[in-house]
Design a protein around this motif. Structure first.
Motif, PDB file in Angstrom:
ATOM      1  N   SER A  91       0.821  -1.209   0.000  1.00 23.16           N
ATOM      2  CA  SER A  91       0.000   0.000   0.000  1.00 23.16           C
ATOM      3  C   SER A  91       0.856   1.261   0.000  1.00 23.16           C
ATOM      4  N   SER A  92       0.274   2.337  -0.496  1.00 24.40           N
ATOM      5  CA  SER A  92       0.940   3.637  -0.427  1.00 24.40           C
ATOM      6  C   SER A  92       0.667   4.316   0.915  1.00 24.40           C
ATOM      7  N   SER A  93      -0.144   3.701   1.754  1.00 27.08           N
ATOM      8  CA  SER A  93      -0.480   4.272   3.060  1.00 27.08           C
ATOM      9  C   SER A  93       0.751   4.304   3.962  1.00 27.08           C
ATOM     10  N   LYS A  94       0.975   5.450   4.555  1.00 27.55           N
ATOM     11  CA  LYS A  94       2.054   5.595   5.534  1.00 27.55           C
ATOM     12  C   LYS A  94       1.483   5.755   6.948  1.00 27.55           C
ATOM     13  N   ASP A  95       0.186   5.557   7.075  1.00 26.87           N
ATOM     14  CA  ASP A  95      -0.509   5.717   8.344  1.00 26.87           C
ATOM     15  C   ASP A  95      -0.199   4.540   9.267  1.00 26.87           C
ATOM     16  N   PRO A  96       0.421   4.796  10.424  1.00 27.01           N
ATOM     17  CA  PRO A  96       0.721   3.709  11.358  1.00 27.01           C
ATOM     18  C   PRO A  96      -0.533   2.935  11.787  1.00 27.01           C
ATOM     19  N   ALA A  97      -1.688   3.583  11.779  1.00 27.53           N
ATOM     20  CA  ALA A  97      -2.928   2.900  12.152  1.00 27.53           C
ATOM     21  C   ALA A  97      -3.259   1.779  11.165  1.00 27.53           C
ATOM     22  N   ASP A  98      -2.908   1.960   9.886  1.00 25.61           N
ATOM     23  CA  ASP A  98      -3.149   0.901   8.903  1.00 25.61           C
ATOM     24  C   ASP A  98      -2.267  -0.318   9.194  1.00 25.61           C
ATOM     25  N   LYS A  99      -0.998  -0.061   9.507  1.00 32.13           N
ATOM     26  CA  LYS A  99      -0.115  -1.187   9.856  1.00 32.13           C
ATOM     27  C   LYS A  99      -0.636  -1.908  11.095  1.00 32.13           C
ATOM     28  N   GLU A 100      -1.072  -1.136  12.078  1.00 33.04           N
ATOM     29  CA  GLU A 100      -1.602  -1.721  13.303  1.00 33.04           C
ATOM     30  C   GLU A 100      -2.868  -2.537  13.010  1.00 33.04           C
ATOM     31  N   LYS A 101      -3.746  -1.991  12.199  1.00 31.92           N
ATOM     32  CA  LYS A 101      -4.991  -2.678  11.847  1.00 31.92           C
ATOM     33  C   LYS A 101      -4.707  -3.998  11.125  1.00 31.92           C
ATOM     34  N   SER A 102      -3.652  -4.027  10.310  1.00 33.46           N
ATOM     35  CA  SER A 102      -3.330  -5.246   9.561  1.00 33.46           C
ATOM     36  C   SER A 102      -3.014  -6.413  10.493  1.00 33.46           C
ATOM     37  N   ASN A 103      -2.573  -6.103  11.708  1.00 36.23           N
ATOM     38  CA  ASN A 103      -2.277  -7.155  12.689  1.00 36.23           C
ATOM     39  C   ASN A 103      -3.525  -7.871  13.193  1.00 36.23           C
ATOM     40  N   ASP A 104      -4.694  -7.299  12.932  1.00 38.90           N
ATOM     41  CA  ASP A 104      -5.945  -7.922  13.366  1.00 38.90           C
ATOM     42  C   ASP A 104      -6.357  -9.106  12.488  1.00 38.90           C
ATOM     43  N   TYR A 105      -5.664  -9.300  11.390  1.00 41.76           N
ATOM     44  CA  TYR A 105      -6.042 -10.348  10.434  1.00 41.76           C
ATOM     45  C   TYR A 105      -4.969 -11.439  10.426  1.00 41.76           C
ATOM     46  N   PRO A 106      -5.337 -12.668  10.802  1.00 42.48           N
ATOM     47  CA  PRO A 106      -4.356 -13.757  10.873  1.00 42.48           C
ATOM     48  C   PRO A 106      -3.675 -14.059   9.540  1.00 42.48           C
ATOM     49  N   GLN A 107      -4.335 -13.771   8.435  1.00 39.47           N
ATOM     50  CA  GLN A 107      -3.750 -14.076   7.132  1.00 39.47           C
ATOM     51  C   GLN A 107      -2.660 -13.081   6.721  1.00 39.47           C
ATOM     52  N   VAL A 108      -2.643 -11.911   7.338  1.00 40.37           N
ATOM     53  CA  VAL A 108      -1.669 -10.881   6.941  1.00 40.37           C
ATOM     54  C   VAL A 108      -0.325 -11.182   7.588  1.00 40.37           C
ATOM     55  N   MET A 109       0.660 -11.408   6.731  1.00 39.40           N
ATOM     56  CA  MET A 109       2.000 -11.715   7.219  1.00 39.40           C
ATOM     57  C   MET A 109       2.968 -10.556   7.042  1.00 39.40           C
ATOM     58  N   GLY A 110       2.529  -9.474   6.398  1.00 39.19           N
ATOM     59  CA  GLY A 110       3.419  -8.344   6.208  1.00 39.19           C
ATOM     60  C   GLY A 110       2.698  -7.143   5.634  1.00 39.19           C
ATOM     61  N   PHE A 111       3.333  -5.977   5.785  1.00 38.58           N
ATOM     62  CA  PHE A 111       2.785  -4.714   5.294  1.00 38.58           C
ATOM     63  C   PHE A 111       3.936  -3.970   4.636  1.00 38.58           C
ATOM     64  N   LEU A 112       3.842  -3.775   3.336  1.00 37.51           N
ATOM     65  CA  LEU A 112       4.886  -3.077   2.587  1.00 37.51           C
ATOM     66  C   LEU A 112       4.354  -1.757   2.065  1.00 37.51           C
ATOM     67  N   GLU A 113       5.171  -0.717   2.180  1.00 35.64           N
ATOM     68  CA  GLU A 113       4.792   0.583   1.645  1.00 35.64           C
ATOM     69  C   GLU A 113       5.321   0.723   0.223  1.00 35.64           C
ATOM     70  N   LYS A 114       4.460   1.227  -0.670  1.00 33.00           N
ATOM     71  CA  LYS A 114       4.872   1.510  -2.043  1.00 33.00           C
ATOM     72  C   LYS A 114       5.731   2.766  -2.043  1.00 33.00           C
ATOM     73  N   PRO A 115       6.639   2.910  -2.931  1.00 29.60           N
ATOM     74  CA  PRO A 115       7.038   1.900  -3.916  1.00 29.60           C
ATOM     75  C   PRO A 115       7.888   0.808  -3.269  1.00 29.60           C
ATOM     76  N   VAL A 116       7.742  -0.388  -3.775  1.00 22.53           N
ATOM     77  CA  VAL A 116       8.450  -1.537  -3.229  1.00 22.53           C
ATOM     78  C   VAL A 116       9.500  -1.979  -4.245  1.00 22.53           C
ATOM     79  N   SER A 117      10.700  -2.198  -3.746  1.00 22.58           N
ATOM     80  CA  SER A 117      11.767  -2.627  -4.655  1.00 22.58           C
ATOM     81  C   SER A 117      11.606  -4.108  -4.986  1.00 22.58           C
ATOM     82  N   PRO A 118      12.061  -4.511  -6.150  1.00 16.86           N
ATOM     83  CA  PRO A 118      11.976  -5.938  -6.520  1.00 16.86           C
ATOM     84  C   PRO A 118      12.679  -6.839  -5.510  1.00 16.86           C
ATOM     85  N   ASN A 119      13.740  -6.333  -4.869  1.00 18.48           N
ATOM     86  CA  ASN A 119      14.475  -7.153  -3.902  1.00 18.48           C
ATOM     87  C   ASN A 119      13.603  -7.574  -2.726  1.00 18.48           C
TER      88      ASN A 119
END
Length: 143
Positions: A91-119
């Protein structure tokens, strides 16, 4: 050992879809790569493949029309096949609340901010290829 993993890229930006799709296709992962421009369409794709035994890696944008990433994740919780889905939010979201909210979902294993490098994607795919990231015990996901 290569992992036969289906990858579903969900993003309303066609350039981002194309960019991530190319990275996935060049990775070590084997398996189909599908794309979707919103969460509703992504759920339909998952419904059509629900009888497959393959694990699915979903690379999910949050802010999309029709159905955003949060609604997608909420609806995913109701599905019987949710245990075979692993999600990385891209996501392009830089809001810490979004990262925190993602922890509420067992399927979410990570949160990456765009732009994301191929590495970064290569590292994720290497983890899947090593079978490190895929959770094999669904009961360990209870929250």
């Amino acid at each position: 050992m290569k992992t036969n993993l289906e990858t579903l890229i969900v993003d309303d930006d066609k350039l981002t879809l194309h960019y991530i799709q190319n990275i996935v296709k060049e990775s070590k992962l084997e398996g189909p790569v599908k794309t979707s421009t919103n969460g509703k369409e992504a759920l339909e794709i998952l419904e059509n493949a629900k009888d497959s035994s393959e694990k699915v890696l979903v690379l999910l944008d949050i802010n999309m029309p029709v159905m955003d990433g949060w609604v997608f994740l909420d609806k995913l919780q109701e599905k019987e096949y949710k245990e075979k889905i692993q999600v990385v939010i891209v996501s392009s979201s830089k809001d810490p609340a979004d990262k925190e909210k993602s922890n509420d979902y067992p399927q979410v294993m990570g949160f990456l901010e765009k732009p994301v490098s191929p590495n970064v994607f290569v590292e994720i795919f290497d983890l899947f290829d090593s079978n490190i990231v895929i959770k094999t015990n669904p009961s360990s996901n209870n929250k």
